[in-house]
Design a protein around this motif. Structure first.
Motif, PDB file in Angstrom:
ATOM      1  N   UNK A 107      11.413  35.193  35.844  1.00 31.62           N
ATOM      2  CA  UNK A 107      10.705  35.209  34.805  1.00 31.62           C
ATOM      3  C   UNK A 107       9.166  35.487  35.307  1.00 31.62           C
ATOM      4  N   UNK A 108       8.442  34.808  35.993  1.00 30.64           N
ATOM      5  CA  UNK A 108       7.073  34.886  36.255  1.00 30.64           C
ATOM      6  C   UNK A 108       6.812  36.463  36.757  1.00 30.64           C
ATOM      7  N   UNK A 109       7.611  36.953  37.072  1.00 26.79           N
ATOM      8  CA  UNK A 109       7.460  38.287  37.989  1.00 26.79           C
ATOM      9  C   UNK A 109       7.834  39.417  37.145  1.00 26.79           C
ATOM     10  N   UNK A 110       8.402  39.359  35.845  1.00 29.05           N
ATOM     11  CA  UNK A 110       8.785  40.474  35.276  1.00 29.05           C
ATOM     12  C   UNK A 110       7.767  41.333  34.693  1.00 29.05           C
ATOM     13  N   UNK A 111       8.118  42.771  34.755  1.00 29.48           N
ATOM     14  CA  UNK A 111       6.962  43.488  34.069  1.00 29.48           C
ATOM     15  C   UNK A 111       6.003  44.085  35.134  1.00 29.48           C
ATOM     16  N   UNK A 112       6.026  43.946  36.330  1.00 34.90           N
ATOM     17  CA  UNK A 112       5.250  44.313  37.320  1.00 34.90           C
ATOM     18  C   UNK A 112       5.731  45.311  38.197  1.00 34.90           C
ATOM     19  N   UNK A 113       6.780  45.762  38.018  1.00 34.49           N
ATOM     20  CA  UNK A 113       7.418  46.949  38.928  1.00 34.49           C
ATOM     21  C   UNK A 113       8.273  46.424  39.934  1.00 34.49           C
ATOM     22  N   UNK A 114       8.294  45.078  40.275  1.00 34.16           N
ATOM     23  CA  UNK A 114       9.032  44.699  41.647  1.00 34.16           C
ATOM     24  C   UNK A 114      10.353  44.927  41.556  1.00 34.16           C
ATOM     25  N   UNK A 115      10.997  44.921  40.530  1.00 36.88           N
ATOM     26  CA  UNK A 115      12.512  45.384  40.584  1.00 36.88           C
ATOM     27  C   UNK A 115      12.700  46.857  41.159  1.00 36.88           C
ATOM     28  N   UNK A 116      11.956  47.486  40.441  1.00 34.91           N
ATOM     29  CA  UNK A 116      11.959  49.000  40.821  1.00 34.91           C
ATOM     30  C   UNK A 116      11.598  49.492  42.264  1.00 34.91           C
ATOM     31  N   UNK A 117      10.498  48.794  42.867  1.00 33.66           N
ATOM     32  CA  UNK A 117      10.198  48.710  44.169  1.00 33.66           C
ATOM     33  C   UNK A 117      11.234  48.390  45.114  1.00 33.66           C
ATOM     34  N   UNK A 118      11.836  47.289  44.960  1.00 37.02           N
ATOM     35  CA  UNK A 118      12.807  46.607  45.571  1.00 37.02           C
ATOM     36  C   UNK A 118      14.309  47.548  45.649  1.00 37.02           C
ATOM     37  N   UNK A 119      14.715  47.741  44.433  1.00 35.40           N
ATOM     38  CA  UNK A 119      15.834  48.620  44.250  1.00 35.40           C
ATOM     39  C   UNK A 119      15.622  49.835  45.054  1.00 35.40           C
ATOM     40  N   UNK A 120      14.433  50.675  44.878  1.00 38.56           N
ATOM     41  CA  UNK A 120      14.156  51.780  45.628  1.00 38.56           C
ATOM     42  C   UNK A 120      14.325  51.536  47.157  1.00 38.56           C
ATOM     43  N   UNK A 121      13.770  50.426  47.948  1.00 41.81           N
ATOM     44  CA  UNK A 121      13.868  50.208  49.204  1.00 41.81           C
ATOM     45  C   UNK A 121      15.452  50.059  49.520  1.00 41.81           C
ATOM     46  N   UNK A 122      16.276  49.235  48.619  1.00 40.70           N
ATOM     47  CA  UNK A 122      17.752  48.831  49.076  1.00 40.70           C
ATOM     48  C   UNK A 122      18.321  50.327  48.915  1.00 40.70           C
ATOM     49  N   UNK A 123      18.054  50.909  48.011  1.00 41.68           N
ATOM     50  CA  UNK A 123      19.078  52.054  47.883  1.00 41.68           C
ATOM     51  C   UNK A 123      18.864  53.219  48.930  1.00 41.68           C
ATOM     52  N   UNK A 124      17.674  53.314  49.374  1.00 47.89           N
ATOM     53  CA  UNK A 124      17.292  54.148  50.518  1.00 47.89           C
ATOM     54  C   UNK A 124      17.861  53.624  51.833  1.00 47.89           C
ATOM     55  N   UNK A 125      17.720  52.141  51.990  1.00 47.88           N
ATOM     56  CA  UNK A 125      18.466  51.536  53.272  1.00 47.88           C
ATOM     57  C   UNK A 125      19.764  51.896  53.237  1.00 47.88           C
ATOM     58  N   UNK A 126      20.406  51.682  52.014  1.00 47.33           N
ATOM     59  CA  UNK A 126      22.005  51.865  51.937  1.00 47.33           C
ATOM     60  C   UNK A 126      22.209  53.211  52.328  1.00 47.33           C
TER      61      UNK A 126
END
Length: 200
Positions: A107-126
């Motif tokens: 919860x302390x990290x919600x709203x900072x775009x971290x999920x989008x950043x990580x999901x983009x990297x994971x999707x590309x790697x996949x």
């Protein structure tokens, strides 16, 4: 599903702000603290609640075992500036309809775009290291933030369900998918490439 390259424990992903790396035994207390909040767990199908240190230790152990068999790739997210600070977790594993992307943030990290950043990297790697034709994801319908993450990456809604898996049973759920050819087209456009049409 995943090749030898991704099974080595030195394999990790880097984004502008994050490292996506293997979970370690020392991560268990922090994983328990972050995933133990009901507001985090309730948006997932499988996170136990309460999420004890023993649950985190099981996650770490099974992540290593599944990776060794090439069946899943699960990472924790850490801030590059503070590499011992865990933010959440992300992974791809076999599920209903093929490989599935899943993630959560403390919860302390919600709203900072971290999920989008990580999901983009994971999707590309996949798509870069596997031969799979499609990546799926399932979100509870009320989770607008997670839906936005997927749509920003080009995932498209493929099914509305009255009930989801695990804890999501009885809750309206959305299934998304991103096809390899659509991911490739987006990647080419971002890089300014021009290629021959992609065969269906």
């Amino acid at each position: 599903m995943f090749p030898e390259l991704a099974r080595d424990d030195v394999y990790r992903l880097e984004t502008r702000r994050l490292w996506l790396r293997w979970p370690r035994a020392a991560d268990a207390p922090r994983l328990s603290e972050l995933a133990g909040e009901w507001e985090v767990a309730r948006m997932t199908a499988t996170l136990p609640h309460p999420y004890r240190v023993g649950d985190a230790e099981t996650f770490i152990k099974t992540s290593r075992e599944d990776a060794a068999r090439g069946e899943a790739l699960r990472f924790v997210l850490t801030d590059k500036g503070f590499p011992r600070t865990l933010l959440g977790a992300i992974g791809v594993e076999t599920g209903d309809g093929g490989p599935q992307l899943g993630y959560w943030l403390g919860r302390p990290f919600w709203g900072n775009g971290y999920a989008s950043e990580a999901a983009a990297a994971m999707t590309d790697a996949f798509f870069l290291i596997t031969g799979e034709s499609q990546l799926g994801a399932t979100v509870v319908a009320e989770n607008a933030a997670s839906r936005s993450v997927l749509e920003s990456l080009g995932f498209v809604l493929v099914e509305n369900l009255d009930s989801g898996p695990g804890r999501l049973a009885g809750n309206p759920t959305l299934r998304f998918a991103l096809r390899r050819r659509d991911w490739q087209a987006q990647s080419d456009a971002a890089c300014g490439f021009v290629r021959a049409p992609i065969e269906p």
